[in-house]
Design a protein around this motif. Sequence first.
Motif, short mmCIF file in Angstrom:
data_model
loop_
_atom_site.label_atom_id
_atom_site.label_comp_id
_atom_site.label_asym_id
_atom_site.label_seq_id
_atom_site.Cartn_x
_atom_site.Cartn_y
_atom_site.Cartn_z
N GLU A 57 0.73 -1.41 0.26
CA GLU A 57 -0.12 -0.04 -0.55
C GLU A 57 1.20 1.48 -0.34
O GLU A 57 1.60 1.11 0.56
N GLU A 58 0.53 2.06 -0.74
CA GLU A 58 1.32 3.48 -0.77
C GLU A 58 1.99 3.74 -1.39
O GLU A 58 2.88 3.94 -1.84
N GLU A 59 2.88 2.74 -1.88
CA GLU A 59 3.75 2.60 -3.23
C GLU A 59 3.17 2.83 -4.34
O GLU A 59 2.23 1.86 -4.63
N PRO A 60 4.14 2.63 -5.82
CA PRO A 60 3.84 2.88 -6.62
C PRO A 60 4.47 1.32 -7.60
O PRO A 60 4.78 0.30 -6.80
N VAL A 61 3.30 1.00 -8.56
CA VAL A 61 2.62 -0.22 -9.43
C VAL A 61 3.33 0.02 -10.57
O VAL A 61 2.93 1.24 -11.17
#
Lengths: 115, 115
Positions: free
Chosen positions: A14-18
């Motif tokens: 969560e809250e990280e780029p993908v």
Amino acid sequence: DAKTTQPNSMESNEEEPVHLPCNHSTISGTDYIHWYRQLPSQGPEYVIHGLTSNVNNRMASLAIAEDRKSSTLILHRATLRDAAVYYCILRDVWNYGGSQGNLIFGKGTKLSVKP
Amino acid sequence: DTGVSQNPRHKITKRGQNVTFRCDPISEHNRLYWYRQTLGQGPEFLTYFQNEAQLEKSRLLSDRFSAERPKGSFSTLEIQRTEQGDSAMYLCASSPRGGENETQYFGPGTRLLVL
């Protein structure tokens, strides 16, 4: 119709780029690249599309390789609500993808987002 | 407008029975599509309407399947003499017009289980 190849699944925090990749080595010059996603127990929803240039909207960004043989859907900050199956679809500008505009889905990439 | 709606959301039936599903597209969308989705697969195109005219049918649409859109608004999909292999999610989508940039708006689907 040109085909796309996507990984079966990906995980993100969560809250990280993908970065969701899509290969379309047989893409033609008239194919647009569309992305749809399907949340659990819902119908697919449009995410973004592009032809040659990178595109941004409120949901995501689409990065298209210079030779157009691959593209990447970028979710800048993944949330739990982004957990879904993401489909990369090519749509021919003359034939609108399928026979009369229908979308041709593959199996897509199932994205899991960990809290 | 609340989007594309489909009824019923779930249907359980016995083999050999007839079932009918309804799709209400977004107002003034002249294109309407039906798709079928089985577990673990992407949606597959069944048929497409431009206003009231059915313009395309997939080979997946056997003789037991019939679709109508009598006034160019809502559509119905009927399956006669259902078989266990008909168990799937049936999705409806609508769009305002065709073209390479056409966005399709999907309903939540009708999940059919044939016992």
